[in-house]
Design an enzyme around this catalytic site. Structure first.
Site, short mmCIF file in Angstrom:
data_model
loop_
_atom_site.label_atom_id
_atom_site.label_comp_id
_atom_site.label_asym_id
_atom_site.label_seq_id
_atom_site.Cartn_x
_atom_site.Cartn_y
_atom_site.Cartn_z
CB ALA A 293 -41.06 11.06 22.26
N PRO A 295 -44.34 10.64 26.91
CG PRO A 295 -45.50 11.39 28.91
CD PRO A 295 -44.35 10.72 28.80
N GLY A 296 -44.71 12.44 26.29
CA GLY A 296 -44.22 13.70 25.12
C GLY A 296 -43.79 14.63 25.09
CD GLU A 317 -43.27 5.87 23.16
OE1 GLU A 317 -43.32 4.60 23.65
OE2 GLU A 317 -42.43 6.46 24.02
CG ASP A 344 -38.45 -2.18 19.04
OD1 ASP A 344 -37.58 -1.03 19.56
OD2 ASP A 344 -37.90 -3.02 18.70
CG ASP A 361 -36.47 11.00 29.06
OD1 ASP A 361 -36.14 10.39 29.87
OD2 ASP A 361 -37.98 10.92 29.23
CB CYS A 414 -37.52 9.52 35.23
SG CYS A 414 -37.77 10.33 37.04
#
Length: 476
Positions: A293, A295-296, A317, A344, A361, A414
């Site tokens: 998650a 940085p949110g 996270e 984890d 992500d 990304c």
């Protein structure tokens, strides 16, 4: 395109490198740009995080802040091209140049070759800064090298230094557009760009990476609307119903951002989370999971979306500091619909088969965000893929374990690199018989030219976003 800035000269006492002086330093814009470039080079700092902090700490605003920003990001984006020029202008290999001197040379090259700063001002201001940072002896070296750089403009240098485009199109683009050769090759493969065509679309992508990106904002569902952001001077985003673009200025000055009702988030990041939320599922739709998650940003959007359905998001996270960022991002989400834990996700604390929707992500090379983090192109190597791909496979497998039958998983990176995107998904599906690959583009009908087989791939040069990848999978 050149940028026009003045060359400020102010008198004060010398301050130590890396720290703010008690009095305003001489030429504060160039000094802060140097400090950021030095930190990026020596301790892997991120310019987008460090530069705003130093500008605020040193009280640098207005024209000086604009100059510092252009010097920092412009130098980082075109570092590869400048290094080729500088290497031709030093008597020895550029690799032997002191780490304290190299940022000065690159800053000077950027002013000489890409900014509308008179050559004498670019050289003298850089040499003056060098005297105060590295001393008179090494400042003379900086002066000698930069005077050689003035012999040609950037086009002239690249015409001499770049490989021939017909015989080595990848090498040519790597030098002229300032990207590592292996990255150019990876982009061409992901685009399906043929060498015989001259890699024309790849060149469009590389050009987009070297342009200043827009600031895109997310209006958190249930807490703000795009209309609210428009009332503060933003413009509705092209695709996302929750997105708005800030034409200029600091997003931190917006009331909605200060209140935590809106955050900075790329439009493609919003859309991949939105696509996951749109896939029809039979039965309950109350329990969502964000496995990576930090940085949110996506967690904030998902918390609002699931809150509107009366459900709840669990955001996990592994790094405690990043988990704190997630907690702040989802703070006071709609109906208090999010819980954040440090965990984890490859060894999850939750039971299998209990979530209706799961977002992965995954940690990746970040090659899709080179507009915003230009230094990443110089940090990543092909060896990083050997470390990341097994982790990405493990996370996707755990996501498919976590989702219930009939539920859906969104796998996001990304990065457009084929090894991190369709390669991971294909490998995982080959080892399982309980999941089906969905047509992801069907759930983003408002975005053209985004389908890549059954996957979604955003591109900066096509969509004006980061190069975000999405695969959607349904548990049988």
């Amino acid at each position: 395109m050149t940028q026009r800035f003045s060359s400020p000269y102010r008198t004060t006492r010398r301050s130590p490198r890396g720290s703010a002086s008690r009095t305003r330093p001489r030429d504060p814009a160039r000094r802060v740009a140097y400090d950021v470039l030095y930190a990026v080079q020596t301790r892997d700092a991120y310019a987008n995080l460090l530069l705003p902090v130093l500008l605020r700490e040193r009280g640098i605003t207005g024209r000086d802040a604009g100059l510092a920003t252009e010097l920092t990001y412009g130098t980082l984006r075109l570092q590869g091209s400048y290094d080729a020029v500088l290497d031709a202008c030093v008597d020895r290999s550029l690799r032997s140049v002191d780490t304290e001197v190299l940022p000065l040379l690159r800053m000077g090259a950027h002013q000489l070759l890409s900014m509308d700063v008179p050559p004498h001002a670019a050289v003298s201001s850089t040499v003056d800064l060098a005297r105060r940072i590295v001393g008179h002896h090494r400042a003379r070296f900086v002066n000698a090298v930069l005077r050689k750089v003035t012999a040609r403009d950037l086009t002239g240098w690249l015409s001499v230094l770049a490989p021939d485009r017909k015989t080595d199109p990848v090498g040519h683009l790597a030098i002229t557009h300032s990207h590592p050769r292996w990255v150019v090759q990876a982009f061409a493969e992901a685009l399906g760009d043929e060498t015989s065509s001259g890699l024309k679309e790849t060149e469009r992508l590389l050009t987009a990476h070297n342009e200043r990106p827009r600031v895109t904002l997310l209006a958190k569902p249930g807490r703000a609307t795009v209309t609210d952001l428009v009332d503060e001077g933003a413009v509705a985003a092209r695709y996302s119903p929750y997105g708005a673009v800030l034409p200029e200025g600091d997003p931190g000055m917006l009331r909605l951002v200060r209140q935590g009702r809106a955050v900075v988030q790329d439009e493609a990041s919003q859309l991949v989370a939105l696509a996951l939320s749109r896939v029809p599922v039979s039965g309950p739709d109350q329990q969502w999971l964000d496995m990576c998650a930090g940085p949110g940003g996506k967690a904030a959007l998902m918390a609002g979306l699931v809150g509107e359905r009366g459900g709840r998001l669990l955001a996990a996270e592994v790094q405690p500091a990043r988990a704190g960022l997630v907690a702040r991002a989802v703070h006071r989400s709609l109906g208090n619909s999010a819980r954040v834990i440090v965990a984890d996700s490859t060894q999850p604390p939750w039971r299998d088969g209990i979530f209706d929707r799961v977002l992965v992500d995954a940690p990746c090379t970040g090659l899709g965000a080179l507009r915003r983090r230009p230094e990443s192109r110089w940090r990543r190597t092909p060896e990083n893929l050997a470390e990341l791909v097994p982790l990405q496979r493990a996370l996707l497998n755990r996501a498919l374990d976590a989702v219930r039958p009939g539920g859906v998983v969104g796998y996001v990176t990304c990065s457009p690199h084929l090894a991190e995107t369709r390669g991971v998904v294909t490998d995982v599906l080959a080892g399982r018989d309980d999941a089906d690959l969905l047509n992801a583009a069907r759930h983003l009908p408002e975005v053209p030219d985004v389908a890549a087989d059954r996957f979604v791939q955003f591109w900066p040069h096509r969509h004006g976003t980061d190069a975000m990848f999405l695969a959607l999978l349904r548990k049988r």
